[in-house]
Design an enzyme around this catalytic site. Structure first.
Site, mmCIF file in Angstrom:
data_model
loop_
_atom_site.group_PDB
_atom_site.id
_atom_site.type_symbol
_atom_site.label_atom_id
_atom_site.label_comp_id
_atom_site.label_asym_id
_atom_site.label_seq_id
_atom_site.Cartn_x
_atom_site.Cartn_y
_atom_site.Cartn_z
ATOM 1 N N ILE A 1 0.861 -1.181 0.000
ATOM 2 C CA ILE A 1 0.000 0.000 0.000
ATOM 3 C C ILE A 1 0.895 1.228 0.000
ATOM 4 O O ILE A 1 1.784 1.359 0.841
ATOM 5 C CB ILE A 1 -0.933 0.018 1.225
ATOM 6 C CG1 ILE A 1 -1.860 -1.204 1.210
ATOM 7 C CG2 ILE A 1 -1.748 1.310 1.268
ATOM 8 C CD1 ILE A 1 -2.759 -1.304 2.445
ATOM 9 N N CYS A 2 0.703 2.104 -0.983
ATOM 10 C CA CYS A 2 1.458 3.347 -1.086
ATOM 11 C C CYS A 2 2.957 3.040 -1.191
ATOM 12 O O CYS A 2 3.367 2.204 -1.979
ATOM 13 C CB CYS A 2 1.112 4.254 0.091
ATOM 14 S SG CYS A 2 1.674 5.956 -0.060
#
Length: 330
Positions: free
Chosen positions: A114-115
């Site tokens: 994530i990210c």
């Protein structure tokens, strides 16, 4: 046993992103949509050190009750973003502690970031020669540090089979919902999205979130045209028809649509029709020809081509996969 998701909590983590897997997977309880009443996933959070506090980027720490050994039990590993990646971010190199933890991951485990958690996957070699994304503001730096990765800064997430990466923050929700959709079908993912009060599928990519000058206030949006189109997906929809809903020229409407949604009107229509076809294949006994007509593709051949391009499988295989899963779970 439920699919086991292990979330790796690193110092400097963002609490919001750490909570995304628990909120999406931890709440993924079977419903009438898949004929079960059981949890579909088990979510465990671990650290690279023995159980204890892990620093966040906020004014509090989180108490993590599992050490790195939990990674050896994972079916899926999720790595949220951290602001204290040190040599991972600066040099593309894992620390000894992080490398030792990731060495516990079993071959074939599904890896998800994530990210800027993508930096960890890239430094560990999971992204070599593969497509990946990260937060748009870090994309250039990410590409410089990891030239062997094919970076796409415009998308919300990339599914490359056993390795998946997402853009910043809320794109982690999009990716986790996509995984539920991939594992258990659109009906289950849509129900989780409804409970979480988020859209089951967001249009476009990161381009729509990059800072750019605000449009003049007298410019209209394309919201009404999208709502109009969604209400009649089964019918032929021309670009000029959509533009007329907003009293715009085709050229102005196309530019404004891309600014708001991140893709062209034609690409958006195809996405919506594929999603409609998926829902019909999963939840009805309609023939493939009827699904094609109701989704707006017209013919079974057209439906087959679009579903193959979007999902990699033809309609009959897609229906058999998710119908079989539901039957087995009953």
């Amino acid at each position: 046993m439920p699919h086991r998701v292990v979330v790796l909590a690193l110092d400097g983590l963002l609490p919001f992103e750490l909570g995304i897997p628990q909120r999406i997977f931890g709440r993924s309880i079977g419903t009438e949509a898949d004929g079960t009443g059981r949890k579909l996933y088990e979510v465990v959070t671990c650290s690279i050190r023995p159980p204890g506090p892990v620093r966040t980027d906020a004014d509090f720490a989180v108490l993590v009750e599992h050490g790195p050994e939990a990674l050896a039990t994972a079916d899926t590993v999720v790595v949220p973003a951290s602001y204290e990646l040190g040599p991972v971010f600066e040099e593309g190199r894992l620390t000894e502690e992080l490398a030792a933890a990731l060495a516990l991951v079993r071959p074939g485990t599904r890896m998800v970031s994530i990210c800027t958690g993508s930096y960890v996957l890239a430094a560990a070699g999971y992204l070599d020669g593969r497509p990946a994304t990260t937060h748009w503001s870090s994309a250039d730096h990410f590409q410089r540090i990891f030239p062997q990765v094919r970076v796409d800064p415009d998308v919300l997430f990339i599914d490359d089979g056993d390795v998946l990466t997402s853009a910043g923050v809320a794109a982690g929700i999009d990716l986790c919902l996509h995984l539920v959709r991939r594992d258990h079908g659109a009906a289950v993912a849509n129900e989780i999205a409804r409970r979480t009060v988020v859209p089951p599928h967001r249009d476009g990519g990161q381009a729509q979130y990059i800072h750019r000058p605000l449009p003049e206030p007298q410019f209209a949006t394309t919201t009404a045209a999208r709502a109009w189109a969604l209400a009649r997906l089964e019918r032929p929809i021309l670009l000029r028809d959509m533009a007329e809903q907003e009293a715009m020229s085709v050229r102005t409407f196309t530019r404004r649509f891309r600014e708001e949604v991140g893709i062209s009107p034609g690409q958006w229509l195809t996405q919506q029709r594929v999603e409609r076809a998926r829902q019909l294949l999963e939840s009805t006994d309609l023939s493939i020809d009827q699904v094609a007509r109701d989704a707006g593709f017209g013919t079974a051949t057209s439906l087959r081509q679009h579903l193959q391009a979007a999902l990699g499988v033809p309609p009959t295989v897609y229906r058999r996969t998710f119908r079989s899963s539901a039957d087995v779970s009953r």
